[in-house]
Design a protein around this motif. Structure first.
Motif, mmCIF file in Angstrom:
data_model
loop_
_atom_site.group_PDB
_atom_site.id
_atom_site.type_symbol
_atom_site.label_atom_id
_atom_site.label_comp_id
_atom_site.label_asym_id
_atom_site.label_seq_id
_atom_site.Cartn_x
_atom_site.Cartn_y
_atom_site.Cartn_z
ATOM 1 N N THR A 106 18.557 62.239 -17.900
ATOM 2 C CA THR A 106 19.000 63.035 -16.759
ATOM 3 C C THR A 106 20.039 64.071 -17.174
ATOM 4 N N THR A 107 20.989 63.669 -17.994
ATOM 5 C CA THR A 107 22.038 64.607 -18.399
ATOM 6 C C THR A 107 21.500 65.656 -19.378
ATOM 7 N N GLU A 108 20.512 65.302 -20.183
ATOM 8 C CA GLU A 108 19.915 66.295 -21.081
ATOM 9 C C GLU A 108 19.152 67.355 -20.296
ATOM 10 N N VAL A 167 13.771 66.291 -8.452
ATOM 11 C CA VAL A 167 13.565 65.407 -9.594
ATOM 12 C C VAL A 167 13.436 63.968 -9.094
ATOM 13 N N VAL A 168 12.353 63.296 -9.499
ATOM 14 C CA VAL A 168 12.134 61.884 -9.205
ATOM 15 C C VAL A 168 12.345 61.112 -10.504
ATOM 16 N N HIS A 169 13.131 60.045 -10.454
ATOM 17 C CA HIS A 169 13.521 59.322 -11.659
ATOM 18 C C HIS A 169 12.837 57.959 -11.743
ATOM 19 N N GLY A 170 12.760 57.430 -12.955
ATOM 20 C CA GLY A 170 12.236 56.088 -13.171
ATOM 21 C C GLY A 170 10.966 56.064 -13.986
ATOM 22 N N LEU A 171 11.081 55.660 -15.262
ATOM 23 C CA LEU A 171 9.946 55.617 -16.183
ATOM 24 C C LEU A 171 9.525 54.179 -16.462
ATOM 25 N N ASP A 172 8.294 54.013 -16.895
ATOM 26 C CA ASP A 172 7.816 52.725 -17.372
ATOM 27 C C ASP A 172 8.362 52.524 -18.780
ATOM 28 N N ALA A 195 15.206 53.515 -16.514
ATOM 29 C CA ALA A 195 15.420 53.342 -15.074
ATOM 30 C C ALA A 195 15.885 54.615 -14.374
ATOM 31 N N THR A 196 16.655 55.437 -15.073
ATOM 32 C CA THR A 196 17.217 56.631 -14.417
ATOM 33 C C THR A 196 16.744 57.945 -15.025
ATOM 34 N N SER A 197 15.857 57.887 -15.999
ATOM 35 C CA SER A 197 15.376 59.130 -16.618
ATOM 36 C C SER A 197 14.328 59.800 -15.745
ATOM 37 N N PRO A 198 14.220 61.125 -15.797
ATOM 38 C CA PRO A 198 13.268 61.850 -14.935
ATOM 39 C C PRO A 198 11.814 61.470 -15.209
ATOM 40 N N ALA A 199 11.064 61.331 -14.125
ATOM 41 C CA ALA A 199 9.634 61.039 -14.229
ATOM 42 C C ALA A 199 8.795 62.183 -13.680
#
Length: 252
Positions: A106-108, A167-172, A195-199
């Motif tokens: 997210t911060t990147e 932005v929707v977050h949450g990756l597998d 859990a909080t990275s962009p998807a």
């Protein structure tokens, strides 16, 4: 008699003038609509779309998402989501992955889409403070979201300035590299990075609304309605003129 004729046509002239003013009035009272196509980012396999209808500071948001990570720790996967803004107004490219772990955190991604301006929560708080509150985030691999909220001044400025991004977050986690799977979230260290990275990510852009195109586009739909009303008024005026002339002829 001539004065009587002019007086009889005065209401008709007023109708014609009102018809001429209709397009501007209708355009001024309409809402502005925005849309975003939510495309995959990182290792997501999902997709989605979002529309936002803005009337003053009140926004009605409708969203459909599918194909995201469905489960997390034995429960439906919470997908925190936001309107970001104030930066470049675009979704990040792979060049944003500065630590080369294969994930744009997210911060990147922030230099591209900016900070959190509005949290698209299911209930309650919509401020940035609720940005990582998984209890009020939509959940599951697919969901539909609909809510009317009041946007902050920052969100309104981002929409009007063309920098608003959803932005929707949450990756597998299983789709990430071994290095990324072992990393902690850059937002909530108690959670894994996934859990909080962009998807999903999509820029909000102005769209046509009720025949009125925003962003300097055509207003032909509204103008046509005004012309139709004006045509009716002119026909009424012509009929009034003929009737008045007949009355004058009969009185002579």
């Amino acid at each position: 008699m001539r004065n009587k004729l002019l007086l009889s046509l005065a209401p008709v002239a007023a109708v014609a003038m009102a018809a001429l003013s209709m397009p501007a009035a209708m355009a001024a009272s309409g809402s502005t609509n925005y849309q975003a196509t939510l495309n995959t980012i990182n290792h997501s396999s999902g997709s989605g779309s979002l529309t936002l209808s803005l009337n003053g500071s009140e926004a009605t948001i409708t969203e459909h998402v599918s194909g995201l990570a469905a489960m997390f720790s034995g429960a439906a996967y919470p997908h925190v989501q936001h309107i970001h803004g104030g930066a470049q107004g675009v979704c990040p490219t792979t060049s944003a992955d500065k630590n080369a772990d294969g994930v744009i955190s997210t911060t990147e991604g922030a230099p591209f889409y900016g900070g959190v301006l509005t949290t698209l929560s299911t209930t309650g708080d919509t401020s940035p403070a609720a940005g990582v509150d998984i209890k009020i985030a939509p959940s599951g691999g697919s969901y539909s979201y609909s809510r009317t909220i009041t946007l902050s001044a920052g969100s309104l400025a981002a929409l009007k300035g063309g920098t608003a991004v959803v932005v929707v977050h949450g990756l597998d986690p299983a789709t990430l590299s071994k290095t990324a799977q072992a990393e902690k979230s850059d937002l909530v260290p108690s959670l894994p990075l996934a859990a909080t990275s962009p998807a999903l990510c999509g820029k909000l852009t102005a769209m046509a609304s009720g025949g009125v195109r925003t962003g300097g586009g055509s207003t032909s739909g509204v103008q046509n309605e005004g012309l139709y009303a004006l045509s009716g008024a002119l026909l009424l005026a012509a009929g009034g003129t003929v009737a008045a002339r007949r009355r004058l002829s009969a009185q002579r």
